[in-house]
Motif scaffolding. Sequence first.
Motif, mmCIF file in Angstrom:
data_model
loop_
_atom_site.group_PDB
_atom_site.id
_atom_site.type_symbol
_atom_site.label_atom_id
_atom_site.label_comp_id
_atom_site.label_asym_id
_atom_site.label_seq_id
_atom_site.Cartn_x
_atom_site.Cartn_y
_atom_site.Cartn_z
ATOM 1 N N UNK A 138 0.813 -1.216 0.000
ATOM 2 C CA UNK A 138 0.000 0.000 0.000
ATOM 3 C C UNK A 138 0.846 1.266 0.000
ATOM 4 N N UNK A 139 2.114 1.154 0.404
ATOM 5 C CA UNK A 139 2.997 2.316 0.390
ATOM 6 C C UNK A 139 4.121 2.082 -0.603
ATOM 7 N N UNK A 140 4.371 3.080 -1.445
ATOM 8 C CA UNK A 140 5.452 2.980 -2.428
ATOM 9 C C UNK A 140 6.776 3.230 -1.705
ATOM 10 N N UNK A 141 7.793 2.392 -1.941
ATOM 11 C CA UNK A 141 9.065 2.584 -1.234
ATOM 12 C C UNK A 141 9.757 3.881 -1.664
ATOM 13 N N UNK A 142 10.641 4.348 -0.815
ATOM 14 C CA UNK A 142 11.397 5.576 -1.097
ATOM 15 C C UNK A 142 12.474 5.254 -2.132
ATOM 16 N N UNK A 143 12.382 5.876 -3.297
ATOM 17 C CA UNK A 143 13.339 5.657 -4.381
ATOM 18 C C UNK A 143 14.012 6.993 -4.675
ATOM 19 N N UNK A 144 15.337 6.953 -4.760
ATOM 20 C CA UNK A 144 16.099 8.171 -4.999
ATOM 21 C C UNK A 144 16.335 8.352 -6.499
ATOM 22 N N UNK A 145 15.917 9.501 -7.022
ATOM 23 C CA UNK A 145 16.137 9.834 -8.423
ATOM 24 C C UNK A 145 17.494 10.508 -8.577
ATOM 25 N N UNK A 146 18.260 10.096 -9.584
ATOM 26 C CA UNK A 146 19.553 10.710 -9.868
ATOM 27 C C UNK A 146 19.286 11.955 -10.713
ATOM 28 N N UNK A 147 19.727 13.104 -10.213
ATOM 29 C CA UNK A 147 19.402 14.368 -10.892
ATOM 30 C C UNK A 147 20.539 14.908 -11.743
ATOM 31 N N UNK A 148 21.754 14.362 -11.583
ATOM 32 C CA UNK A 148 22.873 14.898 -12.353
ATOM 33 C C UNK A 148 23.162 14.102 -13.629
ATOM 34 N N UNK A 149 22.262 13.156 -13.978
ATOM 35 C CA UNK A 149 22.388 12.376 -15.210
ATOM 36 C C UNK A 149 21.087 12.542 -15.991
ATOM 37 N N UNK A 150 21.194 12.821 -17.278
ATOM 38 C CA UNK A 150 19.999 13.005 -18.110
ATOM 39 C C UNK A 150 19.237 11.684 -18.240
ATOM 40 N N UNK A 151 17.910 11.739 -18.235
ATOM 41 C CA UNK A 151 17.130 10.511 -18.419
ATOM 42 C C UNK A 151 17.270 9.980 -19.848
ATOM 43 N N UNK A 152 16.858 8.746 -20.038
ATOM 44 C CA UNK A 152 16.917 8.102 -21.344
ATOM 45 C C UNK A 152 15.536 8.103 -21.980
ATOM 46 N N UNK A 153 15.495 8.075 -23.303
ATOM 47 C CA UNK A 153 14.216 7.879 -23.990
ATOM 48 C C UNK A 153 14.168 6.430 -24.448
ATOM 49 N N UNK A 154 12.983 5.885 -24.442
ATOM 50 C CA UNK A 154 12.799 4.481 -24.808
ATOM 51 C C UNK A 154 11.668 4.388 -25.817
ATOM 52 N N UNK A 155 11.899 3.627 -26.857
ATOM 53 C CA UNK A 155 10.899 3.487 -27.919
ATOM 54 C C UNK A 155 10.857 2.025 -28.339
ATOM 55 N N UNK A 156 9.666 1.458 -28.387
ATOM 56 C CA UNK A 156 9.522 0.072 -28.840
ATOM 57 C C UNK A 156 9.643 0.016 -30.355
ATOM 58 N N UNK A 157 10.406 -0.966 -30.824
ATOM 59 C CA UNK A 157 10.618 -1.156 -32.251
ATOM 60 C C UNK A 157 10.238 -2.588 -32.587
ATOM 61 N N UNK A 158 9.424 -2.759 -33.609
ATOM 62 C CA UNK A 158 9.053 -4.107 -34.024
ATOM 63 C C UNK A 158 10.135 -4.643 -34.957
ATOM 64 N N UNK A 159 10.568 -5.859 -34.692
ATOM 65 C CA UNK A 159 11.586 -6.456 -35.548
ATOM 66 C C UNK A 159 11.371 -7.968 -35.611
ATOM 67 N N UNK A 160 12.052 -8.598 -36.531
ATOM 68 C CA UNK A 160 11.968 -10.045 -36.723
ATOM 69 C C UNK A 160 13.367 -10.625 -36.766
ATOM 70 N N UNK A 161 13.500 -11.850 -36.275
ATOM 71 C CA UNK A 161 14.753 -12.585 -36.356
ATOM 72 C C UNK A 161 14.655 -13.482 -37.580
#
Length: 105
Positions: free
Chosen positions: A69-92
């Motif tokens: 019921x309570x979300x744990x305390x998570x520390x965000x790193x502020x001196x590093x830029x976040x990443x962008x994530x994009x799903x890409x469809x591909x085939x093997x």
Amino acid sequence: MYIPAIGDVVKDNGYSVVVVDMKNYENIGSCSYDRKYLLCDLEYLEQNQGIITMSDLERHGRWVTIRGTEFPCIEKVTDVAPFSSENVECKMIRQKTAKTVTVWE
């Protein structure tokens, strides 16, 4: 209260990791948190930017489950830029190789 999003850089046991994926098992009637976050090492992602398979991300990261019921305390790193994530469809695609089958009578 901080709830991480995909692409955020957070601290995990003192190490900087990136939230790469999230599975949410909550529904509209949920009274508690029930989700999993895939955390991957920051150094690995800085060296391997571009298209990365989920199996590689899981090999270099780990799933963290959050329930309750309570979300744990998570520390965000502020001196590093976040990443962008994009799903890409591909085939093997690979060419099949010939097999020799030995039958014994």
